[in-house]
Motif scaffolding. Structure first.
Motif, PDB file in Angstrom:
ATOM      1  N   PRO A 699       0.609  -1.323   0.172  1.00 47.76           N
ATOM      2  CA  PRO A 699      -0.052  -0.101  -0.174  1.00 47.76           C
ATOM      3  C   PRO A 699       0.486   1.416  -0.163  1.00 47.76           C
ATOM      4  CG  PRO A 699       0.051  -1.230   1.969  1.00 47.76           C
ATOM      5  CD  PRO A 699       0.704  -1.716   0.933  1.00 47.76           C
ATOM      6  N   LEU A 700       2.204   1.001   0.466  1.00 42.79           N
ATOM      7  CA  LEU A 700       3.069   2.591   1.017  1.00 42.79           C
ATOM      8  C   LEU A 700       2.867   2.515  -0.484  1.00 42.79           C
ATOM      9  CD1 LEU A 700       5.109   1.878   3.564  1.00 42.79           C
ATOM     10  CD2 LEU A 700       3.946   4.295   3.058  1.00 42.79           C
ATOM     11  N   THR A 701       3.750   1.416  -1.362  1.00 44.76           N
ATOM     12  CA  THR A 701       4.198   1.890  -3.009  1.00 44.76           C
ATOM     13  C   THR A 701       2.938   2.959  -3.068  1.00 44.76           C
ATOM     14  OG1 THR A 701       5.614  -0.298  -3.128  1.00 44.76           O
ATOM     15  CG2 THR A 701       5.545   0.447  -4.823  1.00 44.76           C
ATOM     16  N   SER A 702       1.795   1.793  -3.456  1.00 43.13           N
ATOM     17  CA  SER A 702       0.793   2.750  -4.213  1.00 43.13           C
ATOM     18  C   SER A 702       0.097   4.525  -3.499  1.00 43.13           C
ATOM     19  CB  SER A 702      -0.437   2.128  -3.856  1.00 43.13           C
ATOM     20  OG  SER A 702      -0.385   1.014  -4.038  1.00 43.13           O
ATOM     21  N   ILE A 703       0.679   4.620  -2.625  1.00 44.87           N
ATOM     22  CA  ILE A 703       0.388   5.336  -1.686  1.00 44.87           C
ATOM     23  C   ILE A 703       1.711   7.275  -2.517  1.00 44.87           C
ATOM     24  CG2 ILE A 703       0.144   7.641   0.460  1.00 44.87           C
ATOM     25  CD1 ILE A 703      -0.727   4.452   1.574  1.00 44.87           C
ATOM     26  N   ARG A 704       2.647   6.780  -2.180  1.00 45.34           N
ATOM     27  CA  ARG A 704       3.562   7.315  -2.739  1.00 45.34           C
ATOM     28  C   ARG A 704       3.608   7.681  -4.067  1.00 45.34           C
ATOM     29  NH1 ARG A 704      10.218   6.262  -1.623  1.00 45.34           N
ATOM     30  NH2 ARG A 704      10.283   8.550  -2.613  1.00 45.34           N
ATOM     31  N   ALA A 705       3.454   6.692  -4.715  1.00 41.45           N
ATOM     32  CA  ALA A 705       3.733   6.343  -6.573  1.00 41.45           C
ATOM     33  C   ALA A 705       1.760   7.793  -6.800  1.00 41.45           C
ATOM     34  CB  ALA A 705       3.115   5.411  -7.158  1.00 41.45           C
ATOM     35  N   PHE A 706       1.552   7.647  -5.763  1.00 41.53           N
ATOM     36  CA  PHE A 706       0.138   8.659  -6.591  1.00 41.53           C
ATOM     37  C   PHE A 706       0.493   9.552  -6.028  1.00 41.53           C
ATOM     38  CE2 PHE A 706      -2.218   4.990  -7.495  1.00 41.53           C
ATOM     39  CZ  PHE A 706      -2.709   4.793  -8.795  1.00 41.53           C
ATOM     40  N   THR A 729      -6.957   7.023  -0.337  1.00 41.33           N
ATOM     41  CA  THR A 729      -7.230   6.624   0.481  1.00 41.33           C
ATOM     42  C   THR A 729      -7.735   5.457   0.804  1.00 41.33           C
ATOM     43  OG1 THR A 729      -8.580   9.124   0.363  1.00 41.33           O
ATOM     44  CG2 THR A 729      -9.167   8.106   1.633  1.00 41.33           C
ATOM     45  N   ARG A 730      -8.143   4.915  -0.019  1.00 39.14           N
ATOM     46  CA  ARG A 730      -7.954   3.402   0.573  1.00 39.14           C
ATOM     47  C   ARG A 730      -7.343   2.845   1.095  1.00 39.14           C
ATOM     48  NH1 ARG A 730     -10.861   2.480  -4.068  1.00 39.14           N
ATOM     49  NH2 ARG A 730      -8.800   1.830  -5.072  1.00 39.14           N
ATOM     50  N   GLU A 731      -5.672   3.026   0.468  1.00 35.77           N
ATOM     51  CA  GLU A 731      -4.342   2.248   0.540  1.00 35.77           C
ATOM     52  C   GLU A 731      -4.149   2.793   1.361  1.00 35.77           C
ATOM     53  OE1 GLU A 731      -2.822  -0.352  -1.132  1.00 35.77           O
ATOM     54  OE2 GLU A 731      -4.885   0.004  -2.421  1.00 35.77           O
ATOM     55  N   SER A 732      -4.660   3.705   2.088  1.00 36.08           N
ATOM     56  CA  SER A 732      -4.176   4.511   3.459  1.00 36.08           C
ATOM     57  C   SER A 732      -4.634   3.395   4.860  1.00 36.08           C
ATOM     58  CB  SER A 732      -4.324   6.056   4.038  1.00 36.08           C
ATOM     59  OG  SER A 732      -3.387   6.896   2.876  1.00 36.08           O
ATOM     60  N   GLU A 733      -6.278   3.426   4.648  1.00 33.18           N
ATOM     61  CA  GLU A 733      -7.076   2.275   5.195  1.00 33.18           C
ATOM     62  C   GLU A 733      -6.705   1.212   5.598  1.00 33.18           C
ATOM     63  OE1 GLU A 733     -10.955   5.029   4.465  1.00 33.18           O
ATOM     64  OE2 GLU A 733     -11.049   3.014   3.145  1.00 33.18           O
ATOM     65  N   THR A 736      -4.049   1.566   7.393  1.00 29.33           N
ATOM     66  CA  THR A 736      -3.386   1.347   8.903  1.00 29.33           C
ATOM     67  C   THR A 736      -4.327   0.117   9.435  1.00 29.33           C
ATOM     68  OG1 THR A 736      -4.547   3.683   7.927  1.00 29.33           O
ATOM     69  CG2 THR A 736      -5.034   3.141  10.370  1.00 29.33           C
ATOM     70  N   ARG A 737      -5.544  -0.457   8.898  1.00 24.07           N
ATOM     71  CA  ARG A 737      -6.106  -1.654   8.809  1.00 24.07           C
ATOM     72  C   ARG A 737      -4.985  -3.072   9.653  1.00 24.07           C
ATOM     73  NH1 ARG A 737      -9.663  -2.326   5.102  1.00 24.07           N
ATOM     74  NH2 ARG A 737      -8.619  -3.572   4.221  1.00 24.07           N
ATOM     75  N   LEU A 738      -3.921  -3.287   7.980  1.00 26.75           N
ATOM     76  CA  LEU A 738      -2.772  -4.003   8.637  1.00 26.75           C
ATOM     77  C   LEU A 738      -2.258  -3.398   9.650  1.00 26.75           C
ATOM     78  CD1 LEU A 738      -1.713  -6.226   7.257  1.00 26.75           C
ATOM     79  CD2 LEU A 738      -0.585  -4.471   5.995  1.00 26.75           C
ATOM     80  N   ILE A 739      -1.645  -2.539  10.216  1.00 29.81           N
ATOM     81  CA  ILE A 739      -1.125  -2.383  11.220  1.00 29.81           C
ATOM     82  C   ILE A 739      -1.703  -2.761  12.557  1.00 29.81           C
ATOM     83  CG2 ILE A 739      -0.265  -0.189  12.623  1.00 29.81           C
ATOM     84  CD1 ILE A 739       0.775   0.685  10.205  1.00 29.81           C
ATOM     85  N   ASN A 740      -2.830  -2.263  12.577  1.00 27.52           N
ATOM     86  CA  ASN A 740      -3.758  -3.079  13.711  1.00 27.52           C
ATOM     87  C   ASN A 740      -4.343  -4.005  13.975  1.00 27.52           C
ATOM     88  OD1 ASN A 740      -4.368  -0.101  14.492  1.00 27.52           O
ATOM     89  ND2 ASN A 740      -6.249  -0.297  13.099  1.00 27.52           N
ATOM     90  N   GLN A 741      -4.204  -5.160  12.653  1.00 28.53           N
ATOM     91  CA  GLN A 741      -3.865  -6.212  13.117  1.00 28.53           C
ATOM     92  C   GLN A 741      -3.029  -7.036  13.050  1.00 28.53           C
ATOM     93  OE1 GLN A 741      -5.615  -7.785   9.589  1.00 28.53           O
ATOM     94  NE2 GLN A 741      -8.157  -7.352  10.143  1.00 28.53           N
ATOM     95  N   VAL A 742      -2.074  -6.887  12.853  1.00 29.41           N
ATOM     96  CA  VAL A 742      -0.537  -6.849  13.269  1.00 29.41           C
ATOM     97  C   VAL A 742      -0.281  -6.871  15.315  1.00 29.41           C
ATOM     98  CG1 VAL A 742       1.999  -6.998  13.620  1.00 29.41           C
ATOM     99  CG2 VAL A 742       0.400  -6.439  11.722  1.00 29.41           C
ATOM    100  N   LEU A 743      -1.010  -5.074  15.494  1.00 30.57           N
ATOM    101  CA  LEU A 743      -0.197  -5.510  16.938  1.00 30.57           C
ATOM    102  C   LEU A 743      -1.261  -6.749  17.311  1.00 30.57           C
ATOM    103  CD1 LEU A 743      -0.233  -1.456  16.586  1.00 30.57           C
ATOM    104  CD2 LEU A 743       1.759  -3.256  17.320  1.00 30.57           C
TER     105      LEU A 743
END
Lengths: 913, 66, 139
Positions: A699-706, A729-733, A736-743
């Motif tokens: 997702p970071l790649t998409s966010i940065r690229a766009f 926005t979607r990729e940021s969400e 976030t979701r991923l980070i929350n789940q990992v935690l």
């Protein structure tokens, strides 16, 4: 008055019965069904200790000394308690080294010495011949008593009969025949005689039964029990004196020395060695014999004093020899059958002793006296004879005849001067001379051949001088002045008051001086010089016998070379070629080989052959014989010492080493496992981080690229701009979701997650969940069916977490549905233990292989046809953690193409918070 | 296989006990001109002591070790 | 370079694919796209692109294997390969170079750098042994 013919027929019939039993016993042994392989027969065979001395003589002794007859039986009782140490050792050693006689034993202990073996044999023969004579005398006396009663005199005079008319002579011949037949049937390394032992055990029963029968008759038939008997005796002063210790019973010194003497006799008498050691089938039989044998002695002695007292009261003083009370009391009461039983009992006591003793002596004479001499006479060329087994048997048979003849001659010429017991004690004192060499050899490694030889010789000479020669003097063979004035008239050399020692009876006197010299010289001479290599190696084998393992102990001290053929030929010369071939083949089989041709002539084989030959001709000769075909290199003492030191050190070290290596092994195994776990964890951690990284970077790649696109292209049209911003926005969400789940997962896994247990109504929960997702389902055109019956029990759980699971399963189901008529069913049910929820879709399904991994982190079911799966790949992993935390189970069942069902259970019993 | 264990030591102790019971001075305590149930004391003593020693030996041998 | 250079993008993430398409079209390239290795191979069999932009993590055949096949194909000797990976491991970089990639970028990458690099690669004739040091992308 009984007919002479009846007595003779009875005697011969009895001996005939012995033949039958012995024959039967041998047959059974040949058939492999040993008659004697039990501790009871073993104990009964040990009772060969009780001879006519016990049967007739004890009563005679009791008539003159009250309880003075008892030490002879108390001593063996005490020694039996020590059998655990002493006899067990003797049995073990003898079995290991194929020792067949006490002479062989002592010779073998001191470096396989011919001289020592010969000396022991000579002492044994000289010492025992009077004892055999004693038995013959008893048989003879019982004959004449039972035949001539009531005309019998105080003592009979067998000399009055020419020996050809003397029944004793024929009995002696019959015994010789019996012994030859069953004692020397064939040569065998173990030198065991099963039939003979069976016969001896039978005799022990007969004599016990007979004696107790007479005792009961006297005590309860002639008198009214012990009370009456002793009560009447007490009124007669000279009888009363017998019933008080310290009176006529003799002094305590005599008592103690007789106790010691009989203690030694029970293990040192050649016949006791024969039955206890050589004929022993299984050393475990020793166990029971330790208390059963004393019990036998106890039983046979109960009525000795009553019979003696009864006889003395019944007969006028001096009219009947007390040695014959056992016979004369029944006779005087006209109890003919009881008298006959007593006669047979006496016969059994005497014959048992004679048979075993002559076998033991003949083995010694053959193996330790005659064979060593014959083998040494080079002109006989014996060492080159092919088969010596016949010669050996002939020697043994001759020895039996000679020993019996000697006994008969002694009886015929000198039997009259002594009571039965006194003759027996002379023999006891003779064999007691073996004690220092024997017991010392068993427990003291320092005893040497020279020490044993010196002690034994001098002890024997003292016995000869102070006990045997005086008996000759009393019989009139020597001038009586020898006794009264000492040798050459020197006062200090009076045989029975040696060096002026007075106050002791003749047995104690002889025992004291002979043992003083014997023990003293044995110890002193042994300490004088270091033992030789051969002595040292034998000493170790004997003293430590209970410590080392049976096999392989012998040949450690051997170095040399030989051929199997030579050894077999050699063995064949002593036990016959056929038996030798069998024996070698049996040995080969025992070593796990198919035949003797596979054998190599190593130290173990040489030792085996030597021990086989030792059974036939004695250990000392066997060693010489084997040496003649084996190119043996003598070991020097320091080499033997080195081997022993090495062995004992190695033993100690190896125990420690074993311990240490076990510990090390365990530790290294743990380490290995821990390391593996660590590596596995490390790999898992790497994988996890790598995967998480990958999932974050995407997702970071998409966010940065766009973002960069938007920044670099300010002139983008607004629709595209909005689209790109939407992606960001979607990729940021997603991020976030991923980070929350990992935690979340990390918290649950580490136990740091907070749980909020409460009452959960599953129906309500499912309604909430489907409500939350209804929008998504509707938008994708998926039908969602809920089957939650009313009245489901509530469960105790964390509602939010269970909701998380249900949402996860429902959204997964939606993701797997790609068909037009997609439908998802969620149903709740329950049994008595658990609540169950199933989420079923009719989507693409999950392959078997994927089912196994679908719950692992980041393991998404990837299907090229279905495109990239949605979600982080952590949802199911988290769900499973949650359900497992509630002690439930989460699983999947699916068929490819037919959809899947994810199910979980929650136990109804309260789950831990 | 018999191994010299506690059993052996117990038997050795019984040997010592027997040796004491059957010898001076204990023996002399029972040498008097006394009778119990009409049986001379010394005779009774020796046979009872003997029976006890044998019984103890049997006990030591036959007792199963746990 | 007579016509517009042709670029094949192999990427399974929709949003990334979308961004790459936009970037390369903006840079004047003709773009073809594949979401997995098999589709990519099918496209490669039909035409020879000047450059392949290749993601490592792909469903089916992975990026390394695809790169090796491109390098093994004589028709594709002139085709440059730029690899993209989300796993920033040294070993992946090494594997990419061994597989024959001309450049290697770790996600997320700078779009400017990527475009510059693609342009450079397209302007130079491809040599058989790519410069090792130049393969590292920015972070």
């Amino acid at each position: 008055m009984l007919s002479g013919a009846l007595i003779v027929v009875l005697s011969f019939a009895y001996v005939g019965l012995l033949f039958a039993i012995a024959y039967w016993g041998d047959k059974r042994a040949d058939a492999g069904r040993s008659l004697i392989a039990n501790p009871y027969i073993y104990t009964l065979s040990l009772a060969v200790y009780c001879t006519s001395w016990t049967f007739y003589g004890s009563v005679g002794r009791a008539a003159t000394s009250g309880i003075g007859f008892l030490p002879i039986y108390l001593g063996p009782t005490l020694m039996a308690a020590l059998w655990w140490y002493v006899l067990l050792k003797m049995v073990r050693i003898s079995k290991e080294h194929r020792i067949t006689s006490i002479a062989d034993f002592i010779a073998s202990r001191y470096g396989k010495s011919h001289l020592l073996g010969g000396l022991v044999t000579v002492i044994a023969v000289l010492g025992i011949v009077p004892y055999i004579a004693l038995q013959l005398k008893a048989i003879s006396a019982s004959f004449s008593t039972i035949l001539q009663y009531p005309n019998s005199l105080v003592t009979d005079a067998p000399e009055s009969l020419p020996f050809l008319q003397d029944n004793t002579f024929y009995i002696a011949m019959l015994l010789a025949a019996f012994t030859i037949l069953f004692g020397t049937r064939h040569l065998d390394a173990s030198e065991r005689h099963e039939g003979l032992v069976a016969a001896i055990a039978f005799e022990s029963i007969v004599k016990l039964v007979a004696f107790i029968a007479v005792g009961l008759f006297v005590t309860f038939g002639m008198f009214n029990g012990f009370d009456d008997l002793f009560g009447k005796a007490a009124k007669i002063p000279e009888l009363n004196a017998l019933l008080v210790q310290g009176g006529a019973a003799g002094n305590y010194t005599t008592w103690a020395s007789l106790t010691v003497l009989s203690m030694l006799a029970i293990i040192l008498l050649p016949r006791q060695f024969q039955v206890a050691v050589v004929e022993n089938v299984d050393e475990r039989h020793l166990n029971k014999a330790i208390w059963l044998f004393p019990l036998y002695l106890f039983a046979i002695n109960i009525f000795v004093l009553p019979i003696a007292i009864g006889g003395m009261m019944h007969f006028p003083a001096g009219s009947v020899d007390a040695d014959t009370f056992v016979l004369t009391l029944p006779l005087s009461e006209q109890k003919t059958w009881l008298a006959l039983l007593a006669f047979v009992g006496g016969l059994s006591a005497a014959t048992g002793m004679v048979i075993v003793e002559t076998i033991a002596l003949s083995t010694m004479v053959c193996n330790d006296l005659v064979m060593p001499i014959l083998l040494r006479w080079k002109f006989l060329r014996l060492t080159e004879r092919r088969d010596l087994s016949r010669l050996l048997i002939a020697i043994r048979r001759s020895a039996i005849v000679v020993v019996l003849a000697l006994g008969y001659v002694y009886f015929y010429l000198a039997g009259e001067a002594y009571a039965l017991v006194s003759i027996g004690l002379i023999s006891f004192t003779a064999v007691a001379q073996f004690a220092p060499a024997m017991l010392g050899g068993l427990f003291w490694k320092g005893g040497t051949r020279l020490g044993a030889l010196t002690g034994l010789s001098v002890g024997f000479l003292i016995w000869l001088y102070s006990l045997l020669l005086p008996s000759f003097a009393k019989s009139g063979w020597l001038p009586i002045t020898f006794l009264t004035e000492g040798m050459l008239g020197i006062d200090l050399l009076k045989p029975q008051q040696l060096f002026g020692l007075t106050g002791l009876d003749d047995i104690s006197h002889c025992l004291f001086w002979s043992m003083l010299a014997n023990i003293g010289l044995y110890v002193a001479v042994s300490l004088w010089r270091r033992p030789t290599a051969a002595e040292h190696s034998q000493a170790n084998l004997f003293v430590d016998v209970l410590r080392h393992v049976a096999a392989g102990s012998g040949p450690k001290f051997w170095r040399g070379s030989a051929t199997v053929a030579d050894l077999q030929t050699l063995l064949g010369r002593f036990i016959g070629p056929r038996r030798a071939a069998e024996s070698i083949a049996a040995y080969a089989r025992s070593q796990g080989m198919t035949g003797s041709e596979q054998l190599s002539a190593n130290a173990v084989l040489v030792h085996y052959v030597e021990s086989q030959i030792a059974g036939a001709i004695g250990s000392a000769s066997a060693r010489d014989m084997v040496a003649s075909v084996v190119d043996e290199e003598p070991l020097a003492l320091d080499e033997v010492m080195a081997i022993i030191d090495e062995a004992s050190q190695a033993l100690a070290y190896s125990r420690q080493l074993e311990q240490k290596s076990l510990e090390l092994e365990a530790a290294s195994k743990e380490l290995r496992e821990a390391n593996q776990r660590l590596q596995e964890l490390d790999r898992l951690k790497d994988d996890f981080i790598s995967t998480v990284t990958h999932e974050l970077r995407t997702p970071l790649t998409s966010i940065r690229a766009f973002s960069e696109i938007l920044s670099d292209n300010p002139g983008l049209e607004s629709a595209q701009r909005a689209k790109f911003l939407g992606i960001i926005t979607r990729e940021s969400e997603r991020l976030t979701r991923l980070i929350n789940q990992v935690l979340d997962l990390a918290k649950i896994e580490s136990g740091a997650a907070e749980w909020h247990p409460g009452t959960v109504d599953m129906r309500e929960l499912i309604d909430d969940a489907t409500g939350a997702l209804s929008q998504i389902y509707r938008s994708r055109g998926i039908t969602l069916e809920v089957q939650a019956p009313a009245g489901l029990p509530t469960v105790n759980a964390d509602r939010d977490r269970i909701m998380q699971v249900v949402l996860n399963l429902l959204s997964n189901a939606a993701n797997f549905c790609d068909k037009d008529d997609s439908a998802v069913t969620i149903s709740a049910s329950c049994n008595e233990t658990a609540l169950r929820v199933d989420v079923t879709d009719n989507g693409i399904g999950i392959s078997e292989a994927d089912q196994a991994v679908v719950f692992e982190k980041f393991r998404q079911v990837s299907d090229p046809a279905a495109g990239k799966p949605k979600g982080s790949g952590l949802g199911l992993a988290i769900s499973r953690e949650i359900i497992q935390h509630h002690r439930g189970r989460l699983w999947v069942s699916s068929k490819r193409g037919l959809g899947s069902t994810f199910s979980f259970t929650l136990p109804l019993s309260p789950a831990p918070a | 296989m018999i191994r010299p264990t506690l059993k052996g030591q117990r038997l050795a102790a019984l040997f010592l006990l027997g040796f004491l019971l059957f010898n001076y001075p204990l023996l002399s305590l029972f040498g008097g001109n006394t009778r119990i149930w009409g049986i001379p004391l010394i005779y009774l003593y020796i046979f009872v002591a003997w029976a006890v020693v044998i019984a103890l030996m049997a006990l030591v041998i036959e007792r199963k070790e746990h | 370079m007579s016509a517009a250079p042709q670029v094949l993008i192999v990427e399974d993430e929709d949003s990334i694919l979308l961004s790459l398409e936009f970037l390369l079209r903006s840079a004047g390239c003709g773009v073809a796209a594949a979401r997995d290795g098999d589709t990519a191979l099918a496209l490669l069999a039909q035409s020879v692109p000047d450059l392949v932009l290749l993601d490592v993590m792909l469903p089916g055949i992975d990026g390394f294997e695809l790169c090796r096949r491109i390098r093994a194909d004589t028709r594709l000797q002139g085709t440059r390969v730029v690899m993209l990976t989300a796993r920033g491991r040294e070993s992946d970089l090494q594997k990419g170079i061994e597989a024959g990639a001309d450049a290697y970028f770790t996600k997320p990458f700078s779009t400017r750098e990527l475009v510059t690099r693609v342009r450079t690669l397209l302007s130079e004739p491809r040599s058989d042994s790519p410069a090792q040091g130049s393969a590292r992308g920015s972070t």
